[in-house]
Design an enzyme around this catalytic site. Structure first.
Site, mmCIF file in Angstrom:
data_model
loop_
_atom_site.group_PDB
_atom_site.id
_atom_site.type_symbol
_atom_site.label_atom_id
_atom_site.label_comp_id
_atom_site.label_asym_id
_atom_site.label_seq_id
_atom_site.Cartn_x
_atom_site.Cartn_y
_atom_site.Cartn_z
ATOM 1 C CG ASP A 132 -2.198 1.416 0.991
ATOM 2 O OD1 ASP A 132 -2.420 1.890 -0.389
ATOM 3 O OD2 ASP A 132 -2.329 1.146 1.995
ATOM 4 C CB CYS A 196 -21.713 6.096 0.058
ATOM 5 S SG CYS A 196 -20.497 7.583 -0.497
#
Length: 352
Positions: A132, A196
């Protein structure tokens, strides 16, 4: 090499990984076009680093031309409790599940290095490990290797692990047997899109980071647009909504590493206490935590937005105490919180 791959999976399990799959570095030809569209739409916001080194980010084979295999690994961090329940505790902050204990970058990278050393001792070759922090398209590679598929929320989903897992990769010069790519199993489900709070998904499989609460509370510098602040609720670091509602989580495995399980003081921490942190206290409290990386001022900005969204007059003093903070963004957030709480006390909605 088939026997080696089997031994590799056994060793990966012994090192704490919950899944191990293999693909070729050139197995994601769709990435360049996707990345170009993402950047052209400006969906990356202030994350300028995503527009850098795109020749590597778009083509893993170019990152290290000598590599012949990419070993994709998953570490589960599934929470015991439903993180959505914490959103109703308005006088407490909500921290994303992944950040409620040690920084996963350190934990996963150390495990990757141990596994990589084992592979070299077992079969030779050269390796590079990533987690990452490098221009590696980990989620597309994860799908190509069969680790999972990129769901409509753009995160990787596994039929065995749900979507609560970290991803790491080991690039190797060994030509290991490749696994079959995973297929999309989202079907007609829209749960992650519909929940969301900020409508951060322009379409299924597309994310506009500029409206994503995780981006706004972690990556975004300076004040957040006032239209978005009320939508943050009490989320002070990250957001788990789209992950938490995924139906595939019914198969998720609880985190095996105790260092990935929540610290008591980071499960719904009282906003009043967090608002008292100066820089030294912030650094001490979040030592070893990914939260430390955003710094005290950005964190305090998030806390003050949550204070303003609490509707609790008892937190007004917490915001007032920060009206003269040295940081301009913190002062702006404190002013906004005070205005919003006073409006709420007067029976107004305090919007804006």
């Amino acid at each position: 090499m088939g026997a080696l791959a089997d031994k590799l999976r056994e060793q990966a399990r012994a090192e704490g990984f919950d899944a191990c799959h293999i693909c070729a570095p050139d197995a994601v030809p769709e990435v360049p076009a996707r990345l170009e569209d993402f950047l052209e739409n400006g969906y990356h916001g202030q994350m300028g680093w995503l527009a850098e080194r795109t020749h590597w980010r778009a083509n893993p084979a170019a990152l290290w031309p000598e590599a012949r295999s990419v070993i994709m690994l998953a570490v589960s961090y599934t929470p015991e409790a439903d993180p959505l329940e914490a959103l109703s505790q308005k006088e407490a902050g909500t921290v994303s599940v992944y950040a409620q204990n040690k920084d996963y970058h350190d934990l996963v990278k150390k495990a990757l290095k141990r596994l990589a050393r084992w592979l070299i001792a077992e079969a030779g070759g050269e390796v590079k490990v990533f987690v990452d922090t490098a221009p590696v398209p980990e989620k597309p590679l994860g799908q190509a290797a069969g680790l999972g598929w990129q769901g409509k929320h753009t995160n990787l989903v596994s039929r065995e692990l749900g979507n609560w897992f970290f991803i790491g990769s080991i690039f190797s010069t060994l030509d290991l047997p490749k696994d079959k790519a995973e297929q999309d199993h989202c079907g007609s489900c829209r749960s992650c899109l519909d929940i969301c709070p900020t409508n951060a998904f322009p379409a299924p499989y597309q994310l506009d980071a500029r409206r994503c609460i995780s981006y706004l509370t972690i990556e975004h510098h300076g004040p957040v647009d006032e239209e978005l602040r009320p939508l943050l609720g009490n989320r002070i670091y990250g957001c788990d909504d789209c992950l938490a509602v995924c139906p595939w989580n019914k198969f998720a495995q609880e985190a095996r590493d105790m260092r990935l399980r929540p610290r008591d003081d980071l499960q719904s921490p009282p906003l009043a206490k967090l608002a008292m942190l100066d820089d030294a206290a912030f650094r001490e409290k979040f030592s070893g935590s990914p939260i430390k990386r955003i710094g005290r001022n950005r964190f305090m900005r998030n806390v003050l937005y949550a204070v303003g969204n609490s509707g609790s007059e008892s937190l007004l003093a917490s915001a007032q105490n920060l009206l003269n903070d040295e940081d301009a963004t913190v002062r702006d957030a404190a002013e906004w919180a005070c205005k919003r709480l006073k409006s709420a006390a007067n029976g107004q909605d305090g919007a804006g």
